[in-house]
Scaffold this motif. Structure first.
Motif, PDB file in Angstrom:
ATOM      1  N   LEU A  59      32.757  39.642  39.750  1.00 28.10           N
ATOM      2  CA  LEU A  59      33.671  38.512  39.905  1.00 28.10           C
ATOM      3  C   LEU A  59      34.274  38.426  41.301  1.00 28.10           C
ATOM      4  O   LEU A  59      34.622  37.333  41.766  1.00 28.10           O
ATOM      5  N   VAL A  60      34.386  39.556  41.980  1.00 28.61           N
ATOM      6  CA  VAL A  60      34.847  39.527  43.377  1.00 28.61           C
ATOM      7  C   VAL A  60      33.833  38.765  44.230  1.00 28.61           C
ATOM      8  O   VAL A  60      34.204  37.928  45.075  1.00 28.61           O
ATOM      9  N   ILE A  61      32.544  39.027  44.002  1.00 27.77           N
ATOM     10  CA  ILE A  61      31.502  38.305  44.735  1.00 27.77           C
ATOM     11  C   ILE A  61      31.497  36.826  44.349  1.00 27.77           C
ATOM     12  O   ILE A  61      31.328  35.942  45.195  1.00 27.77           O
ATOM     13  N   VAL A  62      31.703  36.539  43.059  1.00 21.72           N
ATOM     14  CA  VAL A  62      31.780  35.144  42.599  1.00 21.72           C
ATOM     15  C   VAL A  62      32.937  34.427  43.291  1.00 21.72           C
ATOM     16  O   VAL A  62      32.794  33.289  43.761  1.00 21.72           O
ATOM     17  N   SER A  63      34.089  35.079  43.357  1.00 23.14           N
ATOM     18  CA  SER A  63      35.259  34.457  43.986  1.00 23.14           C
ATOM     19  C   SER A  63      35.021  34.225  45.475  1.00 23.14           C
ATOM     20  O   SER A  63      35.451  33.211  46.034  1.00 23.14           O
ATOM     21  N   TYR A  64      34.315  35.152  46.127  1.00 25.49           N
ATOM     22  CA  TYR A  64      33.996  34.964  47.551  1.00 25.49           C
ATOM     23  C   TYR A  64      33.090  33.751  47.732  1.00 25.49           C
ATOM     24  O   TYR A  64      33.285  32.939  48.636  1.00 25.49           O
ATOM     25  N   GLY A  65      32.098  33.626  46.848  1.00 23.66           N
ATOM     26  CA  GLY A  65      31.204  32.477  46.922  1.00 23.66           C
ATOM     27  C   GLY A  65      31.910  31.160  46.655  1.00 23.66           C
ATOM     28  O   GLY A  65      31.550  30.117  47.218  1.00 23.66           O
ATOM     29  N   MET A  66      32.922  31.194  45.794  1.00 22.04           N
ATOM     30  CA  MET A  66      33.658  29.978  45.445  1.00 22.04           C
ATOM     31  C   MET A  66      34.655  29.560  46.509  1.00 22.04           C
ATOM     32  O   MET A  66      34.972  28.368  46.631  1.00 22.04           O
ATOM     33  N   CYS A  67      35.177  30.514  47.268  1.00 19.55           N
ATOM     34  CA  CYS A  67      36.337  30.234  48.128  1.00 19.55           C
ATOM     35  C   CYS A  67      36.038  29.184  49.192  1.00 19.55           C
ATOM     36  O   CYS A  67      36.934  28.432  49.592  1.00 19.55           O
ATOM     37  N   GLY A  68      34.784  29.117  49.659  1.00 18.99           N
ATOM     38  CA  GLY A  68      34.424  28.099  50.657  1.00 18.99           C
ATOM     39  C   GLY A  68      35.305  28.137  51.880  1.00 18.99           C
ATOM     40  O   GLY A  68      35.775  27.097  52.351  1.00 18.99           O
TER      41      GLY A  68
END
Length: 566
Positions: free
Chosen positions: A360-369
């Motif tokens: 989820l840390v990687i998911v959040s990084y991908g989402m942050c834009g």
């Protein structure tokens, strides 16, 4: 607005020319996307405050429905990170039963959006709002994973964003080395896997490696502090029975706001995902069909114990990159997840929570834009304001408030900008009338003494009427006739008609006659229907400035005769 229901799932159109080669490509892509979706579905389910199997059930049921009925050829649906915050908040306030009802309501709203042909309108939601709440969601997801990522010993983490970080800082000395190692290594594995293989998902590699490592540490080194899914949840592979919640009017009323948030967020994310996919495969999706499919998916998912779902950009791009070109790939992805759920779900209990936190840390990084965020910071102040307000409202309060306030601010800014596009100017002494620009025949018309000519350039609605008062206040002498040129007014709304009526009545009270010039047919019809011409007089509506000036001269002569009777 077209009232005809335009529901045309892309699956049935693609099957007309389907062949073995296309099926093999869809088969391979569907299998890979199903494997990619597994760890994400588990992680999103747990982060949302439900059991891991509910995340997979959502990916299966909603993913199948979205591919079966959707308006995109390659869209992959399921639970996404964007919903984590709103789902968790609804469960905390209304319980899982409340979430089920809110999801059903959101499904109904999405179908309504599609039936009313709102698909194209939703895509015009301002970009700063989308980036603002997407970045805010990413920061919130990252924040919620700190405890599991580092194995902090905290009985209950506060729900408030700032309080949460204060709690982490106060309890960081309780960090568990082994949990932290599993979490950090999971992030590293997911980040570097694409350098070695584009086909194998890094999240799956991290889960397999870290699960095996945790089991070996427990078996041979006596490390028992690494918390797993099985330590927190009772994992089951039983197919859930269909269940309809108890719907009451009071509950429905209390859940309208979160349900609308789910619907709007789901619509935005699914259409954004479909649009991105269109650009890659050179296709064009049907927005309204896609919304209806999303609605059906969100009606079906909660009945089987699932959570809200939408189109997932990452899984959709994985589908495209692995050769999927029809909705069959999405259906195979759902079938793959079903087989994994039935035969391998009990093994999920050995997955470390720290590893899922790393996913989820990687998911959040991908989402942050963050690149888009920084780029928008260079835009006009109004856009920056919308971006920052939406972002901070998302992380400090919640997504529902952020979307509502962000949309209100964006609408106000839009109205302000639109009103600024309408120019009201005063023409003094002489008018250059470009009657035939191709032959160079430019006629100069002289404005008689006692006549003022105003020209409106742009839509006549809110704000424009007030400008007349501001402009007229700058003149010392009052005219006897005011000519308003409206040849460049494409439309007028009720506010514009009201302002124009007030202007005419105010002028009449001051002994000033208003004459309209060059009213286009569409505006003419709107004014006539509103009864505006009754107060102005039919003779004072002129088709051209020449006739308006002639009418002004007639009025001046009539007033002169009245003032100096023979």
């Amino acid at each position: 607005m077209n009232s005809k229901l335009d529901f045309q799932p892309r699956l049935f159109a693609t099957l007309k020319h389907y062949n073995k080669k296309t099926f093999m490509a869809d088969l391979m892509s569907g299998l890979i996307v199903g494997i990619v979706a597994l760890p994400l579905a588990i992680a999103f389910g747990i982060a949302s405050g439900v059991t891991p199997e509910k995340g997979i059930i959502t990916a299966i049921v909603a993913g199948f429905m979205i591919s079966l009925l959707g308006g995109s050829k390659v869209q992959i649906g399921g639970p996404t990170g964007a919903f984590i915050v709103i789902i968790y908040g609804i469960i905390q306030q209304y319980g899982f039963e409340g979430l089920t009802i809110a999801t059903l309501m959101a499904g109904a709203f999405l179908i309504l959006f599609g039936v009313l042909h709102l698909g194209t309108i939703i895509k015009f939601i301002p970009y700063p709002i989308v980036v603002g709440f997407t970045s805010g969601i990413a920061v919130t997801i990252f924040t919620t994973q700190i405890k599991d990522l580092f194995g902090l010993s905290i009985d209950k983490v506060p729900s408030d964003f700032l309080e949460k970080w204060y709690c982490y800082l106060c309890n960081f000395d309780t960090l568990d080395f082994w949990c932290a190692a599993v979490g950090v290594l999971s992030v590293v594995i997911i980040a570097i896997t694409p350098r070695f293989s584009k086909k194998i998902p890094g999240s799956l590699v991290a889960i397999v490696v870290m699960t095996v490592a945790a089991l070996m540490l427990k078996q041979f080194a006596g490390v028992t502090t690494i918390e797993t899914i099985g330590d927190r949840f009772s994992v089951s592979n039983a197919i859930p029975d269909a269940h309809m919640p108890n719907l009451t009017w009071d509950t429905i009323k209390s859940l309208v706001s979160p349900a609308l948030t789910i619907a709007v967020l789901g619509a935005i994310e699914s259409l954004l995902s479909a649009t991105v996919a269109d650009g890659v495969i050179g296709d064009h999706h049907d927005s309204n069909t896609e919304l209806i499919a999303q609605g059906v998916a969100n009606l079906a998912s909660p009945i089987f114990g699932g959570i809200p779902a939408t189109g997932a950009i990452a899984r959709t791009m994985t589908n495209i990159n692995n050769g999927g070109r029809t909705p069959v790939a999405g259906i195979i992805h759902a079938a793959t997840l079903t087989l994994i759920f039935l035969f391998f779900m009990p093994l999920a209990k050995y997955i470390p929570m720290a590893c899922l936190a790393g996913v989820l840390v990687i998911v959040s990084y991908g989402m942050c834009g963050w690149r888009s965020f920084l780029a928008l910071m260079k835009n006009p102040k109004s856009d920056v304001s919308v971006l920052l307000i939406t972002f901070f409202l998302t992380i400090i309060f919640d997504l529902t408030i952020a979307i509502e306030v962000g949309l209100i601010i964006a609408c106000l800014l839009f109205m302000k900008r639109m009103s600024e596009t309408t120019e009201v100017k005063v023409i003094m002494d002489e008018i250059s009338e470009e009657s035939d620009i191709t032959t160079g025949n430019i006629e100069h018309l002289t404005i008689p003494q006692g006549v003022e000519v105003y020209e409106i350039n742009g839509p006549y609605f809110f704000g424009a009427g007030n400008r007349f008062e501001e402009i007229m206040a700058t003149f010392g002498d009052r005219p006897k006739v005011r000519i308003i040129r409206m040849r460049k007014v494409p439309f007028v709304d009720s506010t514009g008609i009201h302002n124009l009526t007030n202007l005419c009545e105010m002028s009449k009270s001051e002994g000033i006659q208003v004459v309209l010039s060059g009213v286009v047919p569409r505006v003419h019809a709107a004014l006539e229907k509103a009864g505006f011409y009754n107060s102005v007089g039919e003779k004072n509506i002129c088709s051209h400035i020449n006739f308006a000036l002639d009418r002004a001269n007639e009025i001046l002569k009539e007033q002169e005769v009245e003032a100096n009777p023979a």
